[in-house]
Design a protein around this motif. Structure first.
Motif, PDB file in Angstrom:
ATOM      1  N   THR A 289       0.864  -1.176   0.000  1.00  0.00           N
ATOM      2  CA  THR A 289       0.000   0.000   0.000  1.00  0.00           C
ATOM      3  C   THR A 289       0.905   1.231   0.000  1.00  0.00           C
ATOM      4  O   THR A 289       1.730   1.398   0.897  1.00  0.00           O
ATOM      5  CB  THR A 289      -0.902   0.013   1.247  1.00  0.00           C
ATOM      6  OG1 THR A 289      -1.730  -1.154   1.222  1.00  0.00           O
ATOM      7  CG2 THR A 289      -1.782   1.249   1.280  1.00  0.00           C
ATOM      8  N   VAL A 290       0.752   2.063  -1.030  1.00  0.00           N
ATOM      9  CA  VAL A 290       1.606   3.239  -1.212  1.00  0.00           C
ATOM     10  C   VAL A 290       0.762   4.491  -1.014  1.00  0.00           C
ATOM     11  O   VAL A 290      -0.346   4.601  -1.550  1.00  0.00           O
ATOM     12  CB  VAL A 290       2.244   3.247  -2.618  1.00  0.00           C
ATOM     13  CG1 VAL A 290       3.104   4.490  -2.829  1.00  0.00           C
ATOM     14  CG2 VAL A 290       3.080   1.985  -2.829  1.00  0.00           C
ATOM     15  N   LEU A 291       1.294   5.417  -0.252  1.00  0.00           N
ATOM     16  CA  LEU A 291       0.628   6.694  -0.019  1.00  0.00           C
ATOM     17  C   LEU A 291       1.572   7.810  -0.439  1.00  0.00           C
ATOM     18  O   LEU A 291       2.740   7.820  -0.040  1.00  0.00           O
ATOM     19  CB  LEU A 291       0.272   6.842   1.466  1.00  0.00           C
ATOM     20  CG  LEU A 291      -0.401   8.142   1.878  1.00  0.00           C
ATOM     21  CD1 LEU A 291      -1.775   8.259   1.229  1.00  0.00           C
ATOM     22  CD2 LEU A 291      -0.523   8.212   3.386  1.00  0.00           C
ATOM     23  N   LEU A 292       1.075   8.713  -1.260  1.00  0.00           N
ATOM     24  CA  LEU A 292       1.819   9.911  -1.641  1.00  0.00           C
ATOM     25  C   LEU A 292       1.139  11.096  -0.968  1.00  0.00           C
ATOM     26  O   LEU A 292      -0.084  11.180  -0.922  1.00  0.00           O
ATOM     27  CB  LEU A 292       1.796  10.107  -3.163  1.00  0.00           C
ATOM     28  CG  LEU A 292       2.337   8.960  -4.010  1.00  0.00           C
ATOM     29  CD1 LEU A 292       2.283   9.341  -5.486  1.00  0.00           C
ATOM     30  CD2 LEU A 292       3.743   8.588  -3.625  1.00  0.00           C
ATOM     31  N   PHE A 293       1.936  12.010  -0.432  1.00  0.00           N
ATOM     32  CA  PHE A 293       1.345  13.153   0.261  1.00  0.00           C
ATOM     33  C   PHE A 293       2.240  14.371   0.086  1.00  0.00           C
ATOM     34  O   PHE A 293       3.426  14.250  -0.224  1.00  0.00           O
ATOM     35  CB  PHE A 293       1.126  12.841   1.744  1.00  0.00           C
ATOM     36  CG  PHE A 293       2.363  12.357   2.463  1.00  0.00           C
ATOM     37  CD1 PHE A 293       3.194  13.237   3.103  1.00  0.00           C
ATOM     38  CD2 PHE A 293       2.686  11.013   2.473  1.00  0.00           C
ATOM     39  CE1 PHE A 293       4.346  12.808   3.753  1.00  0.00           C
ATOM     40  CE2 PHE A 293       3.826  10.561   3.123  1.00  0.00           C
ATOM     41  CZ  PHE A 293       4.653  11.462   3.767  1.00  0.00           C
ATOM     42  N   GLN A 294       1.635  15.527   0.308  1.00  0.00           N
ATOM     43  CA  GLN A 294       2.382  16.778   0.228  1.00  0.00           C
ATOM     44  C   GLN A 294       3.191  16.931   1.502  1.00  0.00           C
ATOM     45  O   GLN A 294       2.659  16.831   2.596  1.00  0.00           O
ATOM     46  CB  GLN A 294       1.429  17.963   0.076  1.00  0.00           C
ATOM     47  CG  GLN A 294       0.671  17.974  -1.226  1.00  0.00           C
ATOM     48  CD  GLN A 294       1.571  18.100  -2.430  1.00  0.00           C
ATOM     49  OE1 GLN A 294       2.530  18.862  -2.446  1.00  0.00           O
ATOM     50  NE2 GLN A 294       1.296  17.312  -3.458  1.00  0.00           N
ATOM     51  N   PRO A 295       4.510  17.142   1.362  1.00  0.00           N
ATOM     52  CA  PRO A 295       5.298  17.363   2.570  1.00  0.00           C
ATOM     53  C   PRO A 295       4.847  18.641   3.263  1.00  0.00           C
ATOM     54  O   PRO A 295       4.438  19.597   2.622  1.00  0.00           O
ATOM     55  CB  PRO A 295       6.727  17.505   2.064  1.00  0.00           C
ATOM     56  CG  PRO A 295       6.694  17.445   0.588  1.00  0.00           C
ATOM     57  CD  PRO A 295       5.279  17.218   0.148  1.00  0.00           C
ATOM     58  N   ILE A 296       4.916  18.636   4.568  1.00  0.00           N
ATOM     59  CA  ILE A 296       4.517  19.804   5.360  1.00  0.00           C
ATOM     60  C   ILE A 296       5.751  20.669   5.574  1.00  0.00           C
ATOM     61  O   ILE A 296       6.765  20.206   6.093  1.00  0.00           O
ATOM     62  CB  ILE A 296       3.918  19.379   6.703  1.00  0.00           C
ATOM     63  CG1 ILE A 296       2.653  18.554   6.465  1.00  0.00           C
ATOM     64  CG2 ILE A 296       3.630  20.599   7.567  1.00  0.00           C
ATOM     65  CD1 ILE A 296       2.091  17.923   7.709  1.00  0.00           C
ATOM     66  N   VAL A 297       5.644  21.884   5.127  1.00  0.00           N
ATOM     67  CA  VAL A 297       6.727  22.840   5.350  1.00  0.00           C
ATOM     68  C   VAL A 297       6.140  24.025   6.095  1.00  0.00           C
ATOM     69  O   VAL A 297       4.988  24.359   5.919  1.00  0.00           O
ATOM     70  CB  VAL A 297       7.385  23.301   4.018  1.00  0.00           C
ATOM     71  CG1 VAL A 297       8.107  22.149   3.368  1.00  0.00           C
ATOM     72  CG2 VAL A 297       6.378  23.872   3.067  1.00  0.00           C
ATOM     73  N   GLY A 298       6.905  24.587   6.921  1.00  0.00           N
ATOM     74  CA  GLY A 298       6.359  25.704   7.689  1.00  0.00           C
ATOM     75  C   GLY A 298       7.442  26.651   8.131  1.00  0.00           C
ATOM     76  O   GLY A 298       8.618  26.428   7.910  1.00  0.00           O
ATOM     77  N   GLY A 299       7.005  27.672   8.723  1.00  0.00           N
ATOM     78  CA  GLY A 299       7.957  28.640   9.193  1.00  0.00           C
ATOM     79  C   GLY A 299       7.381  29.458  10.308  1.00  0.00           C
ATOM     80  O   GLY A 299       6.322  29.289  10.792  1.00  0.00           O
TER      81      GLY A 299
END
Length: 75
Positions: free
Chosen positions: A65-75
């Motif tokens: 099972t493969v999941l692709l997601f947007q990396p969380i970037v913050g500041g």
């Protein structure tokens, strides 16, 4: 006598949907095939995060099972 070979295709679940891939496909191959920039997407296989640097060595197997997601970037 022919040598045993790997199955032609494997079945995985990609973001909840079934998908067929050639046997031997790596996670890096899949990200590339989907048109994602490697740094633009996060990945997990069977619920475990896979770092960008490890994707080329992560060969996908039947039933993964493969999941692709947007990396969380913050500041």
């Amino acid at each position: 006598m022919p040598e045993p070979s790997m199955p032609a295709d494997i079945s995985i679940r990609l973001d909840g949907a079934p998908r067929s891939l050639p046997a031997g496909t790596t996670l890096a191959d899949l990200v590339d095939q989907l048109g994602h920039a490697p740094q633009g997407v996060g990945t997990a296989v069977n619920g475990e995060f896979v770092a960008r640097a490890a994707r080329a060595g992560r060969v996908l197997a039947d039933g993964d099972t493969v999941l692709l997601f947007q990396p969380i970037v913050g500041g």
